[in-house]
Each structure stands twice: as C-alpha cells, then as structure tokens.
Design an enzyme around this catalytic site. Sequence first.
Site, mmCIF file in Angstrom:
data_model
loop_
_atom_site.group_PDB
_atom_site.id
_atom_site.type_symbol
_atom_site.label_atom_id
_atom_site.label_comp_id
_atom_site.label_asym_id
_atom_site.label_seq_id
_atom_site.Cartn_x
_atom_site.Cartn_y
_atom_site.Cartn_z
ATOM 1 N N GLU A 1 -14.619 -9.558 -6.757
ATOM 2 C CA GLU A 1 -13.357 -9.240 -6.089
ATOM 3 C C GLU A 1 -12.718 -10.471 -5.457
ATOM 4 O O GLU A 1 -11.498 -10.619 -5.486
ATOM 5 C CB GLU A 1 -13.573 -8.155 -5.026
ATOM 6 N N GLU B 1 -1.707 -5.476 -7.188
ATOM 7 C CA GLU B 1 -2.323 -6.791 -7.024
ATOM 8 C C GLU B 1 -1.456 -7.918 -7.565
ATOM 9 O O GLU B 1 -1.636 -9.076 -7.187
ATOM 10 C CB GLU B 1 -3.690 -6.811 -7.708
ATOM 11 N N ALA C 1 -10.974 -6.957 -1.246
ATOM 12 C CA ALA C 1 -11.852 -5.790 -1.284
ATOM 13 C C ALA C 1 -11.742 -5.127 -2.640
ATOM 14 O O ALA C 1 -10.788 -5.351 -3.396
ATOM 15 C CB ALA C 1 -11.485 -4.805 -0.176
ATOM 16 N N ARG D 1 0.855 -1.181 0.000
ATOM 17 C CA ARG D 1 0.000 0.000 0.000
ATOM 18 C C ARG D 1 0.894 1.234 0.000
ATOM 19 O O ARG D 1 1.570 1.535 0.994
ATOM 20 C CB ARG D 1 -0.922 -0.003 1.214
ATOM 21 N N GLU E 1 -8.975 -11.347 -6.667
ATOM 22 C CA GLU E 1 -7.856 -11.181 -5.730
ATOM 23 C C GLU E 1 -7.406 -12.484 -5.088
ATOM 24 O O GLU E 1 -6.279 -12.563 -4.604
ATOM 25 C CB GLU E 1 -8.226 -10.159 -4.646
#
Length: 218
Positions: free
Chosen positions: A106, A158, A89, A77, A110
């Site tokens: 999602e 990701e 998310a 992040r 993910e």
Amino acid sequence: MEFTSITADQLRDRPDPRPVDASETVLDGAIWNVRRETFRMAGQEKPLVREFITHPGAVSIVALDEQDRILLINQYRHPVGMRMWEIPAGLLDVDGEPAVEAARRELGEEADLVAEQWDALVDFDNSPGSSAEANRIFLARGLSEVPAAERFAREGEEAEIVAGFADLDDAVDAVLAGRLASPAAALGIMAAHAAKARGWRTLRPADAAWPAHPELAV
C-alpha cells in the site's frame, strides 16, 4: 453500578464470542457485505439482533522521513463528500498476505515509497459497534522512492491523490483542533507523537501478535 480500580494488566481486550442462533448476509456489496446475526448475551433469554459490516481487515502506515515529518495523502471520500488528509492504507484483500507485506504494498501503491524499517505502532477496531474492521497501523522509516518505471498506476479516487510531508507537531495540532478527522490518521499521528516522546520504546515488531488477525501477523 459499582466501580472498581482497573489494574494495568487488566487493560487489554479479550475474545468473548457469544452463541449465534442465526446469521445471514442481507447486503452483498461491491467491497464489503452487511450481515445480520441473532445472538444471546449471558444470562438473558431474549435474543439480540444486530447488523454489521463484514470486513477483511486493513492496514495503515505512518511513514516518517529523516526529519520525523509524517507523510499525508489527500484524497476524495465519497460517503462524507470531502477531500481528507489521511495516511496510506488499504484492505487485507490478498489471501495469505502477511499484514506487513500488505502495508509495504500500500505504501508503494499510494505514495510511490518503500521503507527499510517497519514496526507495529498501534492496532484498533474502526467501529466495533457496526463493523468487523480491524486495522493495524505500522510505523515505516528509512524511506526512498520507487523507481519511476516501477510505479503503480492509480485509478478511481486514488488517481487524485496528492501527497506531502507535514511536521508531526503540526499534525497533532490539526487533530486536536478538529481539522483532521480520518480515524487512522488521527490515531496514527497521536500514537507516533506519543511513541516518539517515549524514545520509540513502545514500538512492537512488525509481526507482533494481532488477536484480530492471528494468521496474518507473521
């Protein structure tokens, strides 16, 4: 200030918008914008000016396996410069897509997983003093893997996702010890732990009313 007793029925947020005198976009960002609005509080003549992030809303997923272990994903992040353990998310950025369908998408994108059972676990406003982001956390159970040929090609942050399952009690301990700081993960972990302790009686239907996004809770 005088304090009163708050009844159980009073423990609910309610819409109460104030008159807006002026509204303008001051930053047109890559993912979301910053808006400046001038509004008035009841009984006050002097207007207030606030800047906040506009946001389409989001969904998050607490995915539990057959042992009630929680799926956690680890990714970078940039705003905080950290790799964080989170729950899957994503944004509500597909026009008209129901929130639970966004959550299904999602989870597949993910974590390469699908789930048979979906329930609404908990809702929250991520930072109501500075952002319009509303987030619904779903509980997903009955997990299975997406076939290899149908898996989503992850890009950007990701692309570095690492996923695994953690004991729910260990995840609770990590939150309480300050080792996990993602708000959706922390709330989702604690809500799942509390719901499990109550025999899952607190779960709501996946399409339960969602005042923040009433058009998507269908």
